[in-house]
Write an enzyme that holds these catalytic residues in place. Sequence first.
Site, PDB file in Angstrom:
ATOM      1  N   GLU A 264       0.843  -1.198   0.000  1.00 53.15           N
ATOM      2  CA  GLU A 264       0.000   0.000   0.000  1.00 53.15           C
ATOM      3  C   GLU A 264       0.881   1.253   0.000  1.00 53.15           C
ATOM      4  OE1 GLU A 264      -3.498   1.839   2.924  1.00 53.15           O
ATOM      5  OE2 GLU A 264      -1.993   0.451   3.706  1.00 53.15           O
ATOM      6  N   LYS A 323      -9.057   2.790  -2.839  1.00 54.90           N
ATOM      7  CA  LYS A 323      -9.509   2.167  -1.596  1.00 54.90           C
ATOM      8  C   LYS A 323     -10.928   2.610  -1.256  1.00 54.90           C
ATOM      9  CE  LYS A 323      -7.827   1.320   3.134  1.00 54.90           C
ATOM     10  NZ  LYS A 323      -6.733   1.616   4.085  1.00 54.90           N
ATOM     11  N   CYS A 374      -5.340  -2.967   2.499  1.00 52.15           N
ATOM     12  CA  CYS A 374      -5.130  -2.900   3.950  1.00 52.15           C
ATOM     13  C   CYS A 374      -6.411  -3.187   4.738  1.00 52.15           C
ATOM     14  CB  CYS A 374      -4.527  -1.547   4.321  1.00 52.15           C
ATOM     15  SG  CYS A 374      -3.705  -1.553   5.945  1.00 52.15           S
TER      16      CYS A 374
END
Length: 498
Positions: A264, A323, A374
């Site tokens: 990430e 995300k 994540c």
Amino acid sequence: MGMGSDPFNAWFLAWIALIPLWIWLINQQKFQIRQLLPPLTFAVGYYGVTIFWITGIHPMTWMGVPWLSSLLIAIFCWLFIIAWGSFFVLLWSLGMIFLTRSLSHPLSRVLLGVALWCTVETLVSHTPLHWPTFALTQSPYNLPILQWLSVSGTTTVTAAIVAVNGLLAEAILINHRQNRSRFLGGLTQVSLGLLVGLHLIGWLLYLQPLETPQENALRVGIIQGNVPNTIKLYPEGWRKALEGYTTGYIGLAEAGAEAILTPETALPFQWEEQVRGNSDFYQAILQKNVPVWLGAFGKKEGRSTNSLYSLNGEAETLARFDKVKLVPLGEYIPFEDILGNVVDRLSPLDSQFAHGSPDQTFITPWGKAAVGICYESAYGEHFRRQVARGGEFILVPSNDDHYSAAMPAQHHALDVMRAIENDRAMVRATNTGYSAIVDPRGNTLWLSDLDEYETHLSTIYRRDTQTLYVRWGNWLNWVLLGLGGVVLVRSKLKSRQN
């Protein structure tokens, strides 16, 4: 229950941890506020232990946050998560107190208790703040029971855990009320039979061979850059990131990697700036012509995005995944109009990323992939949707730095669950560990060390199967709710007739 997950890993305790609370709730004849103290104690123990790693965000002085403010933020986050989880445990407890009073048969109470708890967990999974489930206590060690995740996601395993706890609790209640010392009664045998049966069937599912056709093989490289958060957003970190990821990319490309995954925001820049600036990493792609899935920032609606780029061998962008599930207070401010000023006083950071769209498709040179960046590992539905739309393998770029070892271990456990739910190989690249390769049965084929620079090359296999969970989602929860409703209605009708 909190000891089921890392760092304790006492997963077997989950099968008995709910018994004392269950017995307490069933024994309550008349509701009083003080009756909520045991459920509250259970919730504080469960969430407080499981999520204690969140306090590792302190100190944040390296980000410009004063030491005292950092401490207050860490304590607030921990206490807020405990309070959040406690609210839902209390909801379940109130349901058990009020709804099971009219149920005289222990199996009816068990069915309703299972339905209520699974519903509570489902509700939490649709909120912005979600991490532990009862199913997490079994991952990654109890792989036979985890195979049931492919049936209806975490609800399947959670239902099994609550059912076994409930049956054992009801057996104890019967023995106590009948003043018997004999423990191996009917309900005890049922609970043990359920426990053993689920594990045996799960073991058989686990032993099913995985097809590995060579035409579906993909040689994937992972770079774990080990750029600590304390320097990541500063010139020293930028230089280390560019050097480490460029070197790792070249090494893996020369070793035969067909694609390479970075963590990430591996390069904490806007990727377009790297292209315009003709950076070393960009030049390495042009020279080696190996596609890369790169973690970097993007732009959307005037704000930055936490993104994964799918770049082909010419460094052209095939797709960008932004995300979706952002971390509250860390990546965006919920209720910004209310909390914005408070957060700004405690921290000088701009914690406002733009949310990605839930219906994104991540295209690679080998077809579609499912992506979770994540924190998104906690959301099974996030991956299920992408696999249902054709994702053939799972990519999880992450950054778990600045926490104790319990956090990356729990994060890895979540990814093991996602691999089994969707019957997909999982490739996980993190900044400081644990990076991993997980097969569709949940076996961890490779696991990195913590706080080390590492590269790894492995073969995964693309798959197009669809589990029951991928096809129908969390269908079991609706079935349990329906059966619980039938039990309640029958009980009400019976009481009226009497």
